[in-house]
Motif scaffolding. Structure first.
Motif, mmCIF file in Angstrom:
data_model
loop_
_atom_site.group_PDB
_atom_site.id
_atom_site.type_symbol
_atom_site.label_atom_id
_atom_site.label_comp_id
_atom_site.label_asym_id
_atom_site.label_seq_id
_atom_site.Cartn_x
_atom_site.Cartn_y
_atom_site.Cartn_z
ATOM 1 N N LYS A 277 34.211 37.743 46.488
ATOM 2 C CA LYS A 277 33.871 36.350 46.213
ATOM 3 C C LYS A 277 33.043 36.318 44.936
ATOM 4 O O LYS A 277 32.125 37.117 44.765
ATOM 5 C CB LYS A 277 33.081 35.751 47.366
ATOM 6 C CG LYS A 277 32.807 34.279 47.204
ATOM 7 C CD LYS A 277 32.186 33.714 48.461
ATOM 8 C CE LYS A 277 32.089 32.217 48.372
ATOM 9 N NZ LYS A 277 31.565 31.651 49.619
ATOM 10 N N GLN B 232 32.381 28.587 42.735
ATOM 11 C CA GLN B 232 32.688 29.796 43.496
ATOM 12 C C GLN B 232 34.158 29.854 43.899
ATOM 13 O O GLN B 232 34.808 28.830 44.065
ATOM 14 C CB GLN B 232 31.797 29.892 44.724
ATOM 15 C CG GLN B 232 32.068 28.863 45.787
ATOM 16 C CD GLN B 232 31.092 28.972 46.928
ATOM 17 O OE1 GLN B 232 30.547 30.032 47.180
ATOM 18 N NE2 GLN B 232 30.870 27.883 47.619
ATOM 19 N N GLY B 233 34.659 31.070 44.032
ATOM 20 C CA GLY B 233 36.038 31.264 44.437
ATOM 21 C C GLY B 233 36.284 32.704 44.841
ATOM 22 O O GLY B 233 35.403 33.557 44.744
ATOM 23 N N PHE B 234 37.496 32.957 45.285
ATOM 24 C CA PHE B 234 37.887 34.282 45.749
ATOM 25 C C PHE B 234 38.765 34.930 44.691
ATOM 26 O O PHE B 234 39.712 34.337 44.190
ATOM 27 C CB PHE B 234 38.598 34.174 47.095
ATOM 28 C CG PHE B 234 37.707 33.566 48.147
ATOM 29 C CD1 PHE B 234 36.791 34.346 48.827
ATOM 30 C CD2 PHE B 234 37.756 32.205 48.412
ATOM 31 C CE1 PHE B 234 35.946 33.786 49.764
ATOM 32 C CE2 PHE B 234 36.916 31.638 49.351
ATOM 33 C CZ PHE B 234 36.006 32.425 50.029
ATOM 34 N N TYR B 235 38.449 36.170 44.371
ATOM 35 C CA TYR B 235 39.052 36.910 43.261
ATOM 36 C C TYR B 235 40.550 37.135 43.459
ATOM 37 O O TYR B 235 40.984 37.613 44.498
ATOM 38 C CB TYR B 235 38.321 38.247 43.126
ATOM 39 C CG TYR B 235 38.870 39.176 42.087
ATOM 40 C CD1 TYR B 235 38.751 38.883 40.739
ATOM 41 C CD2 TYR B 235 39.488 40.360 42.451
ATOM 42 C CE1 TYR B 235 39.237 39.748 39.784
ATOM 43 C CE2 TYR B 235 39.970 41.234 41.497
ATOM 44 C CZ TYR B 235 39.844 40.919 40.162
ATOM 45 O OH TYR B 235 40.337 41.783 39.217
ATOM 46 N N THR B 236 41.312 36.802 42.418
ATOM 47 C CA THR B 236 42.767 37.004 42.444
ATOM 48 C C THR B 236 43.239 37.997 41.388
ATOM 49 O O THR B 236 44.393 38.393 41.399
ATOM 50 C CB THR B 236 43.515 35.676 42.230
ATOM 51 O OG1 THR B 236 43.149 35.127 40.963
ATOM 52 C CG2 THR B 236 43.211 34.689 43.338
ATOM 53 N N THR C 170 40.003 33.092 40.018
ATOM 54 C CA THR C 170 39.707 32.840 41.423
ATOM 55 C C THR C 170 40.510 31.663 41.949
ATOM 56 O O THR C 170 41.051 30.871 41.176
ATOM 57 C CB THR C 170 38.207 32.521 41.632
ATOM 58 O OG1 THR C 170 37.867 31.339 40.914
ATOM 59 C CG2 THR C 170 37.325 33.669 41.200
ATOM 60 N N GLU D 29 40.247 30.956 50.744
ATOM 61 C CA GLU D 29 40.174 32.371 51.119
ATOM 62 C C GLU D 29 41.497 32.894 51.673
ATOM 63 O O GLU D 29 41.819 34.065 51.548
ATOM 64 C CB GLU D 29 39.073 32.556 52.161
ATOM 65 C CG GLU D 29 38.903 33.957 52.648
ATOM 66 C CD GLU D 29 37.792 34.086 53.692
ATOM 67 O OE1 GLU D 29 37.737 35.133 54.333
ATOM 68 O OE2 GLU D 29 36.996 33.147 53.844
ATOM 69 N N VAL E 167 44.769 35.952 46.770
ATOM 70 C CA VAL E 167 43.478 36.632 46.885
ATOM 71 C C VAL E 167 43.726 38.122 47.105
ATOM 72 O O VAL E 167 44.483 38.513 47.993
ATOM 73 C CB VAL E 167 42.636 36.048 48.038
ATOM 74 C CG1 VAL E 167 41.365 36.860 48.251
ATOM 75 C CG2 VAL E 167 42.294 34.589 47.765
#
Length: 80
Positions: free
Chosen positions: A11, A21-25, A38, A42, A47
């Motif tokens: 994250k 904020q975001g989830f790494y891609t 990101t 989730e 992701v």
């Protein structure tokens, strides 16, 4: 506790901005340079999921070495 069998995601909270904020891609190329991309969800299939904490940590080090949009304090690991 062993973490080798656990799955992890990364994250990213750029510069402590919760609204970003975001989830790494993965890493993406932009006009400003390489960034950590990101998504907000989730459960998004983009992701990246890592097999174990060591794999997630190695990717974290790669992100820090290459992405211009984050610092070391902008990343956390979440067990999936």
């Amino acid at each position: 506790m062993k973490n080798e069998n656990s799955k992890y995601i990364i994250k990213i909270i750029p510069h402590s901005r919760l609204d970003l904020q975001g989830f790494y891609t993965g890493l993406a190329e932009t006009e400003e340079g390489t960034i950590a991309a990101t998504v907000q969800d989730e459960e998004n299939t983009q992701v990246k999921v890592f097999d174990g904490l060591q794999a997630a940590t190695e990717e974290y080090m790669y992100i820090l070495a290459n992405a211009v949009n984050i610092t070391r304090n902008d990343v956390c690991f979440l067990k999936k």
